[in-house]
Design a protein around this motif. Sequence first.
Motif, PDB file in Angstrom:
ATOM      1  N   GLN A  20       0.797  -1.059   0.031  1.00  0.00           N
ATOM      2  CA  GLN A  20       0.017  -0.176  -0.142  1.00  0.00           C
ATOM      3  C   GLN A  20       0.901   1.243  -0.092  1.00  0.00           C
ATOM      4  OE1 GLN A  20      -3.498   0.449   1.643  1.00  0.00           O
ATOM      5  NE2 GLN A  20      -4.109  -1.447   1.068  1.00  0.00           N
ATOM      6  N   PRO A  21       0.860   2.034  -1.111  1.00  0.00           N
ATOM      7  CA  PRO A  21       1.420   3.245  -1.084  1.00  0.00           C
ATOM      8  C   PRO A  21       1.059   4.181   0.255  1.00  0.00           C
ATOM      9  CG  PRO A  21       0.488   2.993  -3.141  1.00  0.00           C
ATOM     10  CD  PRO A  21      -0.082   2.156  -2.152  1.00  0.00           C
ATOM     11  N   ARG A  22       2.245   4.699   0.714  1.00  0.00           N
ATOM     12  CA  ARG A  22       2.329   5.568   1.843  1.00  0.00           C
ATOM     13  C   ARG A  22       2.683   7.035   1.620  1.00  0.00           C
ATOM     14  NH1 ARG A  22       1.533   2.291   6.168  1.00  0.00           N
ATOM     15  NH2 ARG A  22       2.133   3.896   7.872  1.00  0.00           N
ATOM     16  N   SER A  33       3.186   9.070   8.909  1.00  0.00           N
ATOM     17  CA  SER A  33       3.093   8.178   7.775  1.00  0.00           C
ATOM     18  C   SER A  33       1.814   7.800   8.106  1.00  0.00           C
ATOM     19  CB  SER A  33       4.107   7.009   7.605  1.00  0.00           C
ATOM     20  OG  SER A  33       3.997   6.333   8.415  1.00  0.00           O
ATOM     21  N   ALA A  34       1.161   7.606   6.834  1.00  0.00           N
ATOM     22  CA  ALA A  34      -0.329   7.052   6.726  1.00  0.00           C
ATOM     23  C   ALA A  34      -0.480   6.284   5.289  1.00  0.00           C
ATOM     24  CB  ALA A  34      -1.238   7.998   7.056  1.00  0.00           C
ATOM     25  N   GLN A  38      -6.051   4.170   3.641  1.00  0.00           N
ATOM     26  CA  GLN A  38      -6.506   4.236   5.080  1.00  0.00           C
ATOM     27  C   GLN A  38      -7.209   5.967   5.133  1.00  0.00           C
ATOM     28  OE1 GLN A  38      -7.342   2.345   7.592  1.00  0.00           O
ATOM     29  NE2 GLN A  38      -8.231   3.847   8.936  1.00  0.00           N
ATOM     30  N   THR A  39      -6.290   6.869   4.739  1.00  0.00           N
ATOM     31  CA  THR A  39      -6.490   8.099   4.706  1.00  0.00           C
ATOM     32  C   THR A  39      -7.862   8.364   3.957  1.00  0.00           C
ATOM     33  OG1 THR A  39      -4.272   8.847   4.914  1.00  0.00           O
ATOM     34  CG2 THR A  39      -5.661  10.593   4.160  1.00  0.00           C
ATOM     35  N   LEU A  40      -7.996   7.642   2.769  1.00  0.00           N
ATOM     36  CA  LEU A  40      -9.212   7.975   1.919  1.00  0.00           C
ATOM     37  C   LEU A  40     -10.475   7.153   2.621  1.00  0.00           C
ATOM     38  CD1 LEU A  40      -7.809   6.886  -1.522  1.00  0.00           C
ATOM     39  CD2 LEU A  40      -8.945   9.208  -0.796  1.00  0.00           C
ATOM     40  N   HIS A  65      -1.504  17.635  -0.393  1.00  0.00           N
ATOM     41  CA  HIS A  65      -2.867  17.486  -0.270  1.00  0.00           C
ATOM     42  C   HIS A  65      -3.387  16.244  -0.837  1.00  0.00           C
ATOM     43  CE1 HIS A  65      -2.664  21.586   0.864  1.00  0.00           C
ATOM     44  NE2 HIS A  65      -1.904  21.836   0.265  1.00  0.00           N
ATOM     45  N   LEU A  66      -4.455  15.652  -0.270  1.00  0.00           N
ATOM     46  CA  LEU A  66      -5.110  14.532  -0.989  1.00  0.00           C
ATOM     47  C   LEU A  66      -6.400  15.007  -1.585  1.00  0.00           C
ATOM     48  CD1 LEU A  66      -5.106  11.389  -1.640  1.00  0.00           C
ATOM     49  CD2 LEU A  66      -6.343  11.154   0.715  1.00  0.00           C
TER      50      LEU A  66
END
Length: 148
Positions: A20-22, A33-34, A38-40, A65-66
């Motif tokens: 999973q990209p972090r 880090s995340a 998970q952030t989504l 920014h995401l």
Amino acid sequence: MSNASLLLLSLLFVGCAQTQPRHYWFADGKITSATIEQTLREHPLAAGQNISLLNLGVADSVSHHLVQVRLAEPLHIHRTHDLTVWIYRGAGRMTIGTNLFSVAAGDVVFVPRATPHRFENAGQTPAVAIVVFSPSLTGKDFELVESE
């Protein structure tokens, strides 16, 4: 190629595919880090919401920014910021200046400050990108552009 070699390559491919990209951010002497997924999950695009911008990290010279886009952005400029966009998920059409081209997951796009641009999602689910603003986006720098 031997069966053992094929098995090893298969395991390596599966292992890489499941990584999973972090997002890593260093500030105040520590790293946070995340995973992007998970952030989504923690910050989904709300029903009926077209665009979401979530701060991942902010410093004086740069901010990450995401961004999630359900349909499309309006044609706009950032007068005092350059931006780099890494398409994490999805595909669509990008307009930069008078250029229109297709983009997809894995592509990276640079948009110089004061250049008209927009993204149009071609998929049924929100497109996701990591956007880097330089200098840091700490206020509003979004100006609509009249389309021709």
